[in-house]
Design an enzyme around this catalytic site. Structure first.
Site, PDB file in Angstrom:
ATOM      1  N   SER A 261       0.837  -1.196   0.000  1.00 29.21           N
ATOM      2  CA  SER A 261       0.000   0.000   0.000  1.00 29.21           C
ATOM      3  C   SER A 261       0.871   1.246   0.000  1.00 29.21           C
ATOM      4  O   SER A 261       1.965   1.251   0.572  1.00 29.21           O
ATOM      5  CB  SER A 261      -0.911   0.026   1.235  1.00 29.21           C
ATOM      6  OG  SER A 261      -0.165   0.358   2.397  1.00 29.21           O
ATOM      7  N   ASP A 262       0.380   2.303  -0.667  1.00 33.87           N
ATOM      8  CA  ASP A 262       0.993   3.594  -0.413  1.00 33.87           C
ATOM      9  C   ASP A 262       0.738   3.929   1.047  1.00 33.87           C
ATOM     10  O   ASP A 262      -0.193   3.400   1.667  1.00 33.87           O
ATOM     11  CB  ASP A 262       0.425   4.662  -1.343  1.00 33.87           C
ATOM     12  CG  ASP A 262       1.386   5.829  -1.536  1.00 33.87           C
ATOM     13  OD1 ASP A 262       2.291   6.002  -0.696  1.00 33.87           O
ATOM     14  OD2 ASP A 262       1.221   6.572  -2.510  1.00 33.87           O
ATOM     15  N   TRP A 263       1.530   4.807   1.608  1.00 34.70           N
ATOM     16  CA  TRP A 263       1.485   5.083   3.043  1.00 34.70           C
ATOM     17  C   TRP A 263       0.141   5.733   3.402  1.00 34.70           C
ATOM     18  O   TRP A 263      -0.119   6.870   3.060  1.00 34.70           O
ATOM     19  CB  TRP A 263       2.659   5.954   3.441  1.00 34.70           C
ATOM     20  CG  TRP A 263       3.888   5.200   3.841  1.00 34.70           C
ATOM     21  CD1 TRP A 263       4.613   5.382   4.983  1.00 34.70           C
ATOM     22  CD2 TRP A 263       4.542   4.129   3.138  1.00 34.70           C
ATOM     23  NE1 TRP A 263       5.670   4.496   5.031  1.00 34.70           N
ATOM     24  CE2 TRP A 263       5.646   3.703   3.917  1.00 34.70           C
ATOM     25  CE3 TRP A 263       4.294   3.460   1.940  1.00 34.70           C
ATOM     26  CZ2 TRP A 263       6.502   2.672   3.533  1.00 34.70           C
ATOM     27  CZ3 TRP A 263       5.142   2.429   1.556  1.00 34.70           C
ATOM     28  CH2 TRP A 263       6.224   2.045   2.339  1.00 34.70           C
ATOM     29  N   GLY A 265      -2.712   4.325   2.351  1.00 39.29           N
ATOM     30  CA  GLY A 265      -3.619   4.050   1.241  1.00 39.29           C
ATOM     31  C   GLY A 265      -4.628   2.955   1.520  1.00 39.29           C
ATOM     32  O   GLY A 265      -5.454   2.642   0.655  1.00 39.29           O
TER      33      GLY A 265
END
Length: 741
Positions: A261-263, A265
């Site tokens: 995941s993006d941080w 996300g």
């Protein structure tokens, strides 16, 4: 002695008997066998632990089994400095500086896969030295609007160019035991409303424009991890999205790596379980907003997931698949004991940054051959502009770096002219005098209390007495310019730079504009200056790369990876009002329709017959290149066959140089709308003065296909096609027709 012996016996008791090493620790065994062995030994709690972060940038591994932590680092232009375990503040290390490599727009502008390979190797060695297992990059989102603040981190507007450049980057990075985490998958094409935008895109556009570079990174580059994007698609967050992650990435493409995941996300435990997310990273309690410290057990894929399993509401099938993927990633990186120790801030890396930077610089205009500068004794050069002195490696968001050194354009020019010419400086304008991001400071004091009129007056007075004026301006990495989490307010240059350039051009006919940016900018003064250079964010060796081109040590060979429109309304997304989207009534979600469809960048300009300021693929040289007549190996292509399109290219100038020969294909008889032409291949050739070479391109039926959304397949319709070869999308030199049977 007795205590020491007891300690040794205790340690020995924890180790496997000689000749009975567990399969997961035996690097001679296939990775899949090691993964299954480790999985079978893990407890339920250990499985949950391994799929979410334990700090800002690392996941815990399995200490009981000796499976190490997995360390990630922001890139993709250099290795981010260390932060505290659970804070974004700097850790205060004194040995975490790095080499900043040119931004990926510059890499794409080289149109040279060999430079992408060099980039991947160089940054991989720096990551290896710092003990990083996963580099959060490269980025390959498509340049849809010139307002996107994060375009500088990506590889331009064309899916084929981005595909060709990302593959060697990924391969050479991962050859060093460092995983690429290709981002941001997918449709993260603007920063405004990035957490709430729901991209509304038809399948044909998705498959033809926005997915190819990711697919190439996975299937050709063998990427070991992918980062999910922040935005929604089909009303699901991209970090846990059934269609993007399960159906396409893991299903159609056979991706065997981990989706990270993006941080922040991740937003929903049940969707994260079923919709393809493998490893959750974030900040604070819920992954995004401020909350309790060290709250990693509260992440969506932590305690809430374990609780659902213990209640019997979900099974462990999905969990085991996630753990397999994270273990596979770990065995390929952190547990690859054959990888070297790497190197950081080496002269080889500085040389690579300088070479990539110089090769990516694009000569946009050079009337009267003002460039290269040929200084003689007594030549007076005036450098004007804040960007000539401002450090550009700090700022811009997560790509901000802490560098060992950064050569400014002013210093690069002074070093190059030393002993021959005098170099003076005038500020010209005041933009952003700050120099700090996430605790890293430039140490520069750029404050200047003079008025814009006073600054221009000083620059003009000095310009009248100069032999050359080099204005270094453009954008910077401040919020609202080229920066994560914000988009630009307009296409125009900020800080009143247009007025400075106009005044300089009026005062001195040898005014050269060096534009530093990761985006296209408006140039109302374009015909008033004889020379314009597109210089990008070039990293540690910025000044040397720029000086190499200005003084002719490097013959410019960069080509634009995206179109420069004359006005914002000339861009497809803006012409159709398809940016920044429409907020739903009573909701935070912003629906953003990609109304221009497949007509992105030059496809829009060509098809709608809109003349660009500078076209996709445009870039001049200090020499000239002549093109002969295109030929084709056969007038017709069978459905299973190929043809060869060829063209002789000659260096017709008097110095050595490189030309990017570009192949575009047109389908004038197609039953569906297609762009006027599409880039299908390119080759960069280096030629000595007078040297000729025949450049050949292999064209396959798949190169002629469009994506049929209804049938969900690629279709190449029989009929007549046109192969056009040229130096830019608006500079076609020769064409040849052929048929597909």
């Amino acid at each position: 002695m007795k205590n020491l012996a007891s300690f040794a016996l205790a340690i020995a008791a924890t180790l496997p008997a000689f000749g009975n090493m567990p399969a997961y620790r035996d690097t001679s065994k296939p990775v899949e066998e090691r993964v299954e062995d480790a999985l079978a030994r893990m407890t339920l709690q250990e499985k949950i632990n391994i799929i979410h972060a334990q700090s800002k940038f690392c996941a815990p591994g399995v200490p009981r089994l000796g499976i190490p932590e997995l360390w990630t680092t922001d890139g993709p232009h250099g290795i981010r400095p260390e932060v505290l375990w659970d804070e974004w503040d700097q850790a205060g290390w004194t040995n975490d500086s790095c080499v900043a490599f040119p931004a990926l727009t510059c890499l794409a502008a080289t149109w040279n896969p060999d430079m992408a390979a060099l980039y991947g190797t160089s940054i991989g060695e720096e990551a290896r030295y710092r003990g990083k297992d996963v580099l959060l990059g490269p980025g390959v989102n498509i340049y849809r609007t010139p307002l996107n603040g994060r375009n500088f981190e990506y590889m331009g507007e064309d899916p084929l160019l981005a595909s060709r450049m990302v593959v060697p980057y990924v391969k050479n990075l991962q050859a060093l035991g460092v995983a690429a985490c290709v981002k941001h998958y997918a449709l993260n094409n603007n920063e405004v409303n990035r957490h709430t935008t729901n991209a509304v895109v038809d399948d044909r556009t998705l498959y033809e424009i926005y997915l190819p570079a990711f697919k190439a990174a996975v299937q050709e580059g063998g990427a070991w991890s992918i980062m999910g994007a922040y935005n929604y698609y089909k009303d699901q967050h991209a970090c846990h999205n059934q269609y993007l992650l399960n159906d396409i990435l893991k299903g159609e493409w056979g991706f065997d790596g981990a989706v990270i995941s993006d941080w922040g996300g991740t937003h929903d435990t049940r969707q994260a379980i079923t919709n393809g997310l493998d490893l959750e990273f974030g900040s604070w309690t819920n992954g995004l907003s401020n909350g309790a410290s060290n709250a990693y057990d509260n992440y969506y894929m932590a305690a809430p997931y374990l609780d659902l399993i213990r209640k019997g509401e979900v099974g462990t099938k999905e969990l085991d698949d996630k753990v397999r993927r994270v273990l596979r990633l770990t065995f390929r990186t952190a547990m690859d004991y054959s990888k070297g120790s790497g190197a950081i801030c080496s002269e080889e890396h500085y040389d690579a940054a300088r070479r990539i930077g110089a090769e990516g610089i694009v000569l946009l205009r050079n009337e009267g051959s003002v460039l290269p500068i040929r200084p003689a004794s007594g030549t007076r050069i005036l450098v004007v502009g804040e960007n000539a002195v401002k450090m550009m490696t700090v700022g811009g968001g997560s790509s901000s770096l802490k560098v060992q050194r950064e050569i400014s354009p002013l210093d690069g020019i002074r070093n190059s002219a030393a002993g021959v010419a005098s170099v003076d400086y005038a500020r010209g304008y005041v933009g952003d005098v700050s120099g700090e991001y996430n605790g890293v400071t430039t140490g520069q004091n750029l404050a200047d209390s003079r008025t814009p009129a006073e600054l221009i007056a000083e620059a003009v007075e000095k310009a009248r007495n100069a032999d050359y004026v080099v204005f270094v301006g453009g954008l910077n990495k401040s919020a609202g310019q080229d920066c994560e989490d914000s988009d630009r307010a307009s296409l125009g240059l900020p800080y009143g730079q247009d007025a400075v350039i106009e005044a300089l051009a009026a005062a001195n006919p040898r005014t050269i504009v060096v534009n530093v940016s990761g985006n296209a900018v408006a140039m109302p003064w374009v015909k008033k200056v004889p020379a314009i250079v597109q210089a990008w964010f070039l990293g540690s060796e910025a000044g040397n790369s720029i000086a190499d081109v200005l003084f002719g040590r490097a013959n410019p060979s960069g080509k634009l990876p995206f179109t420069f429109p004359v006005a914002l309304a000339d861009n497809g997304a803006h012409a159709l009002g398809a940016y920044p989207g429409t907020r739903r009534e009573g909701s935070d979600i912003v629906d953003l329709e990609y109304s221009e469809g497949i007509l992105v960048g030059y496809r829009w300009h060509d098809t709608k017959k809109i003349k660009p300021l500078f076209a996709f693929g445009h870039g001049l040289s200090y020499t000239t290149f002549g093109y002969g007549k295109a030929g084709v190996s056969a007038s017709s292509m069978g459905a299973d066959g190929t043809i060869t399109v060829s063209v002789p290219v000659t260096n017709t100038g008097d110095i050595a140089g490189a030309e990017v020969v570009q192949l575009y294909i047109s389908d004038p008889e197609c039953s569906v709308e297609r762009p006027t032409k599409e880039l299908k291949d390119f080759k960069k050739v280096y030629l000595q003065p007078g040297e000729s070479r025949t450049v050949e391109f292999t064209v396959r039926p798949s190169d002629l296909a469009y994506f049929d959304a209804a049938a969900h397949e690629w279709v190449a319709e029989p009929g007549r096609f046109v192969a056009s070869i040229g130096s830019a999308s608006d500079d076609i030199r020769t064409s040849v027709k052929f048929n597909l049977k």
